[in-house]
Design a protein around this motif. Structure first.
Motif: not given
Length: 469
Positions: A114-118, A136-140, A159-164
């Motif tokens: 999961x990338x390029x969604x910043x 699950x990453x780069x969703x912050x 992991x921490x992928x859904x924290x934000x």
């Protein structure tokens, strides 16, 4: 086509959907009633059916099939929805220019990361199902995200992928390689309403205590053997699917007072007494368990409309006697139980027990009464036809009477018009005669005046002549 694409049975082509700024999506509801029937649950659907993309807002002003090379040609400020479903993508393309994007569909590709969604901070819905994603990453930056679909990937942990994702309301993470979900991994999902963790190797759901706002939970085809006491805190839970597990004791469910739909098929349940406390239940599926009777306390389930107890161990008709008191029940399935073999016509006897039934053991009772229904319908049609004929005759008579009255009124109006015209002519004639008479009188007076004047002048002249003489 890749294996991931084959699993996605939908043939939807990639599209863009451009909407006016004021457009908004409406959440769909799943009604269950006599008029519309009961909806299929996740546990009853095939994997291909569950991979179908959800329908998004169709009120778009533009809907074009695009190629990846054409993305840069789209007007970024106007694009609200972008669908790149089943395009064979290995990486997510750079979409940073679409800052107004609210829905992005990248499902059924070959994505690994999961990338390029910043820059997509306005995104509300993200579909990534049917890929090869492992983390699950780069969703912050997606702090406005409300719907996230990650089913059918290769995710091993959250992991921490859904924290934000503090505004997330719907999460599908079913059909992955998850074995454990920790409470701290979903702690920030305070607004989550719908969660699907089906088809994962999860053995406990103790994390559920942190999701007190949840209304729909699907955890079928897992390895659940027990339920935590934390279930009693789920006071808003309406729809629960725990089918195809290894459950025996379901006591923690007794406090779910808001529950409307409960699926517990294909477990090892024997005692269902505690379900009597779920007084708002509409739909209860207990197919293929080890149940030997329906408790008499089920008479408290006054809203229950659908009950499936097929393939259990009910041995006596007395063990289902309580259905005589269940007046809202209209769909009952007890097929595959030993007691049915004790009578020749079990359907007829079940109907005697519960007259409100319309479907018994997946057979509609309306088929048996089709002749009577057809005869009744024909008789009703004949009566309606006769009544319509009487109405037609009455209308024709009324129309004739109205027409006659109209003709009379029209005739009277014509007479009045004639009288008015005659009166007007007489008045004009009188005015004319009066005018002529006045003119004649004026002339007569003038002549008389002239005569008098002439006479006086002559008289004066004659007097002057005498005096001169």
């Amino acid at each position: 086509m890749s294996s991931n694409n084959k699993r996605c049975s939908s043939g939807i082509s990639p599209t863009t959907q451009i909407q006016s700024p004021g457009s908004s999506k409406q959440g769909s509801t799943l009604p269950r009633s006599k008029t519309c029937g009961f909806t299929n649950t996740t546990s009853l659907k095939s994997k291909s059916e569950r991979l179908q993309p959800l329908v998004t807002n169709k009120n778009s002003q533009l809907n074009n099939e695009i190629l990846l090379d054409d993305i840069d040609k789209l007007p970024p400020a106007m694009v609200n929805e972008l669908c790149l479903h089943a395009r064979g993508l290995v990486t997510i393309p750079n979409l940073s220019q679409f800052s107004k994007l609210q829905m992005l569909d990248l499902s059924c590709n070959n994505l690994i990361r999961i990338e390029n969604l910043r820059n997509l901070s306005n995104l509300r819905e993200l579909k990534l199902y049917g890929n090869k994603i492992e983390r699950i990453e780069n969703l912050e930056c997606l702090n406005q995200l409300q719907i996230l679909q990650l089913q059918y990937n290769e995710i091993q942990s959250i992991g921490s992928g859904l924290v934000y994702l503090t505004r997330l309301q719907s999460l599908r993470i079913d059909s992955n390689k998850l074995s454990v979900i920790r409470s701290d991994e979903v702690l920030k999902l305070a607004q989550l309403k719908t969660l699907d963790i089906s088809d994962c190797s999860i053995e406990n759901v103790e994390f559920i205590n942190t999701l007190s706002s949840i209304t729909e939970l699907r955890a079928c085809h897992c390895y659940l053997k027990t339920l935590p006491n934390q279930f009693r805190n789920l006071r808003y839970l309406i729809d629960l699917d725990l089918s195809n597990n290894e459950l025996i004791n379901i006591t923690p469910l007794k406090s779910l007072s808001s529950l409307r739909v409960l699926h517990l098929a294909n477990n090892h349940i024997q005692d269902i007494q505690i379900l009597s406390s779920l007084v708002h239940l509409n739909e209860l599926d207990l197919n293929n368990n080890q149940i030997n009777l329906i408790p008499n306390t089920f008479d408290k389930l006054i809203d229950l409309q659908y009950l499936n107890l097929s393939n259990n161990r009910i041995n006596s008709w007395d063990d289902i006697n309580v259905i005589r008191c269940m007046n809202s029940l209209f769909i009952l399935n007890v097929d595959g139980n030993p007691f049915l073999s004790q009578v020749e016509n079990s359907v007829e006897k079940l109907l005697e027990y519960c007259p409100s039934l319309e479907i018994i053991n997946d057979v509609s009772l309306q088929n048996d009464d089709s002749t009577t229904i057809q005869s009744t319908s024909n008789e009703q049609l004949i009566n309606i036809d006769n009544e319509l004929r009487e109405v037609d005759q009455s209308l024709e008579k009324s129309i004739a009477e109205v027409q006659a009255q109209f003709d009379m009124i029209l005739s009277d109006l014509q007479k009045l018009n004639t009288l008015n015209n005659d009166s007007k002519q007489d008045k004009e004639l009188m005015v004319k005669n009066s005018t002529e008479s006045n003119v004649s009188n004026k002339k007569s007076k003038y002549r008389l005046f002239q005569a008098l004047t002439f006479g006086e002048e002559n008289y004066q002249n004659s007097d002057q002549g005498i005096n001169n003489g």
